[in-house]
Motif scaffolding. Structure first.
Motif, mmCIF file in Angstrom:
data_model
loop_
_atom_site.group_PDB
_atom_site.id
_atom_site.type_symbol
_atom_site.label_atom_id
_atom_site.label_comp_id
_atom_site.label_asym_id
_atom_site.label_seq_id
_atom_site.Cartn_x
_atom_site.Cartn_y
_atom_site.Cartn_z
ATOM 1 N N GLU A 26 0.841 -1.302 -0.460
ATOM 2 C CA GLU A 26 0.252 0.004 -0.498
ATOM 3 C C GLU A 26 0.906 1.440 -0.231
ATOM 4 O OE1 GLU A 26 -4.208 1.729 2.270
ATOM 5 O OE2 GLU A 26 -2.096 1.468 3.844
ATOM 6 N N TYR A 27 0.647 2.030 -0.896
ATOM 7 C CA TYR A 27 1.373 3.203 -1.208
ATOM 8 C C TYR A 27 0.307 4.397 -0.146
ATOM 9 C CZ TYR A 27 4.402 0.786 -4.019
ATOM 10 O OH TYR A 27 6.056 0.291 -5.014
ATOM 11 N N ARG A 107 11.484 8.405 -1.011
ATOM 12 C CA ARG A 107 10.209 7.667 -1.339
ATOM 13 C C ARG A 107 9.058 8.440 -0.782
ATOM 14 N NH1 ARG A 107 9.632 1.331 0.143
ATOM 15 N NH2 ARG A 107 10.753 0.472 -1.050
ATOM 16 N N PRO A 108 8.424 8.952 -1.853
ATOM 17 C CA PRO A 108 7.522 9.888 -1.447
ATOM 18 C C PRO A 108 5.775 10.130 -0.997
ATOM 19 C CG PRO A 108 6.684 9.051 -4.198
ATOM 20 C CD PRO A 108 8.124 8.370 -3.637
ATOM 21 N N VAL A 181 -8.268 12.713 4.773
ATOM 22 C CA VAL A 181 -8.119 12.546 3.677
ATOM 23 C C VAL A 181 -6.566 11.484 2.846
ATOM 24 C CG1 VAL A 181 -7.999 13.772 1.248
ATOM 25 C CG2 VAL A 181 -8.604 14.769 3.212
ATOM 26 N N GLU A 182 -6.640 10.461 2.780
ATOM 27 C CA GLU A 182 -6.302 10.178 1.902
ATOM 28 C C GLU A 182 -6.402 9.305 0.953
ATOM 29 O OE1 GLU A 182 -5.678 6.530 6.263
ATOM 30 O OE2 GLU A 182 -7.392 6.169 4.922
ATOM 31 N N LEU A 183 -4.744 9.233 0.065
ATOM 32 C CA LEU A 183 -4.456 9.113 -1.467
ATOM 33 C C LEU A 183 -3.914 7.429 -1.402
ATOM 34 C CD1 LEU A 183 -4.571 9.463 -4.056
ATOM 35 C CD2 LEU A 183 -2.812 11.379 -3.395
ATOM 36 N N SER A 184 -4.080 6.839 -1.866
ATOM 37 C CA SER A 184 -4.066 5.453 -1.629
ATOM 38 C C SER A 184 -3.862 4.601 -2.829
ATOM 39 C CB SER A 184 -4.369 4.546 -0.575
ATOM 40 O OG SER A 184 -5.678 4.050 -0.942
ATOM 41 N N VAL A 185 -2.277 3.553 -3.142
ATOM 42 C CA VAL A 185 -2.420 2.390 -3.837
ATOM 43 C C VAL A 185 -1.545 1.071 -3.689
ATOM 44 C CG1 VAL A 185 -1.739 2.401 -6.334
ATOM 45 C CG2 VAL A 185 -1.895 4.099 -6.056
ATOM 46 N N ILE A 194 4.835 4.960 -8.120
ATOM 47 C CA ILE A 194 3.359 5.361 -8.224
ATOM 48 C C ILE A 194 3.585 6.456 -7.317
ATOM 49 C CG2 ILE A 194 1.611 4.283 -6.520
ATOM 50 C CD1 ILE A 194 2.026 1.435 -7.445
ATOM 51 N N GLY A 195 3.856 6.285 -7.278
ATOM 52 C CA GLY A 195 4.584 6.844 -5.466
ATOM 53 C C GLY A 195 4.663 8.600 -6.717
#
Length: 223
Positions: A26-27, A107-108, A181-185, A194-195
């Protein structure tokens, strides 16, 4: 539960979670926005994300967080979450979240192992019989957006407990005057590019919300 049984339960549960499952990372980027500004953020996300005509997907979940500790260990060996949707008829979800990777600090995004498994309603009783302890529970209500393989959630977290004001009502209380607020992949191992895509999307949400890589170890706890 006896010491040997707890150790056996940890080994069995770890094996069951990881057996024959493609490793997923999970990013994650996280931030928050005040209640007074959340409508502006939702409007911007509607314009940026997919399925503009359909609008965001609402959700209302109840989540119970468990930990399983080995004998004589202060830190949990396993962290597990059980999620139940309150607004739709769907299977319970058992989620395993690993600790964040210590790799490259440049890593971003935060990167950690994550597995989601559909299960029946007996999963809570099953985990308790294995020796898992309920650490806390909460309800989470908000909206989910999609942009390609990115998932963006804007949600309000409510703690549970206290005395209901009406018969049959479940007492909940907002933990703050802001939205998470969450942004994930979710992606297989080795897709660190992806980052960069996530950071580019996060830039489009400024200055409404600042999405960041949160270092939970520095905060002194694990989500």
């Amino acid at each position: 539960m006896a010491t040997g049984n707890i150790t056996s339960a940890i080994d069995s549960l770890s094996a069951a979670i990881h057996c024959n499952i493609i490793p997923q990372h999970e990013y994650l980027l996280q931030g928050s926005i005040l209640d007074s500004q959340v409508e502006h953020l939702l409007h911007r996300l509607k314009g940026l994300c997919d399925n503009v005509d359909a609008g965001p997907e609402p959700f209302h979940d109840h989540e119970v967080c468990f930990s399983l500790r080995a004998p004589n260990q202060a830190t949990p060996t396993l962290l597990l979450r059980v999620r139940k949707a309150n607004d739709v008829d769907a299977p319970y979800q058992l989620r395993y979240i690993g600790q964040q990777e210590v790799g490259d600090r440049t890593r971003p995004t935060l990167v950690r192992n994550s597995l989601d498994i559909a299960c029946t309603s007996t999963v809570v009783e099953y985990l308790q019989e294995l020796g898992c302890r309920i650490d806390f529970e909460y309800t989470n209500r908000g909206y989910m957006f999609r942009k390609g393989r990115m998932k963006i959630t804007v949600s309000k977290i409510f703690k549970m407990g206290g005395i209901p004001t009406k018969p049959g009502e479940t007492y909940t209380e907002a933990i703050s005057q802001s939205y998470l607020v969450e942004l994930s992949v979710l992606a297989p191992t080795g897709q660190d590019g992806i980052g960069k895509d996530m950071m580019m999307f996060a830039e489009q949400l400024k200055p409404l919300v600042q999405l960041e890589k949160i270092d939970y170890k520095r905060l002194g706890n694990i989500p």
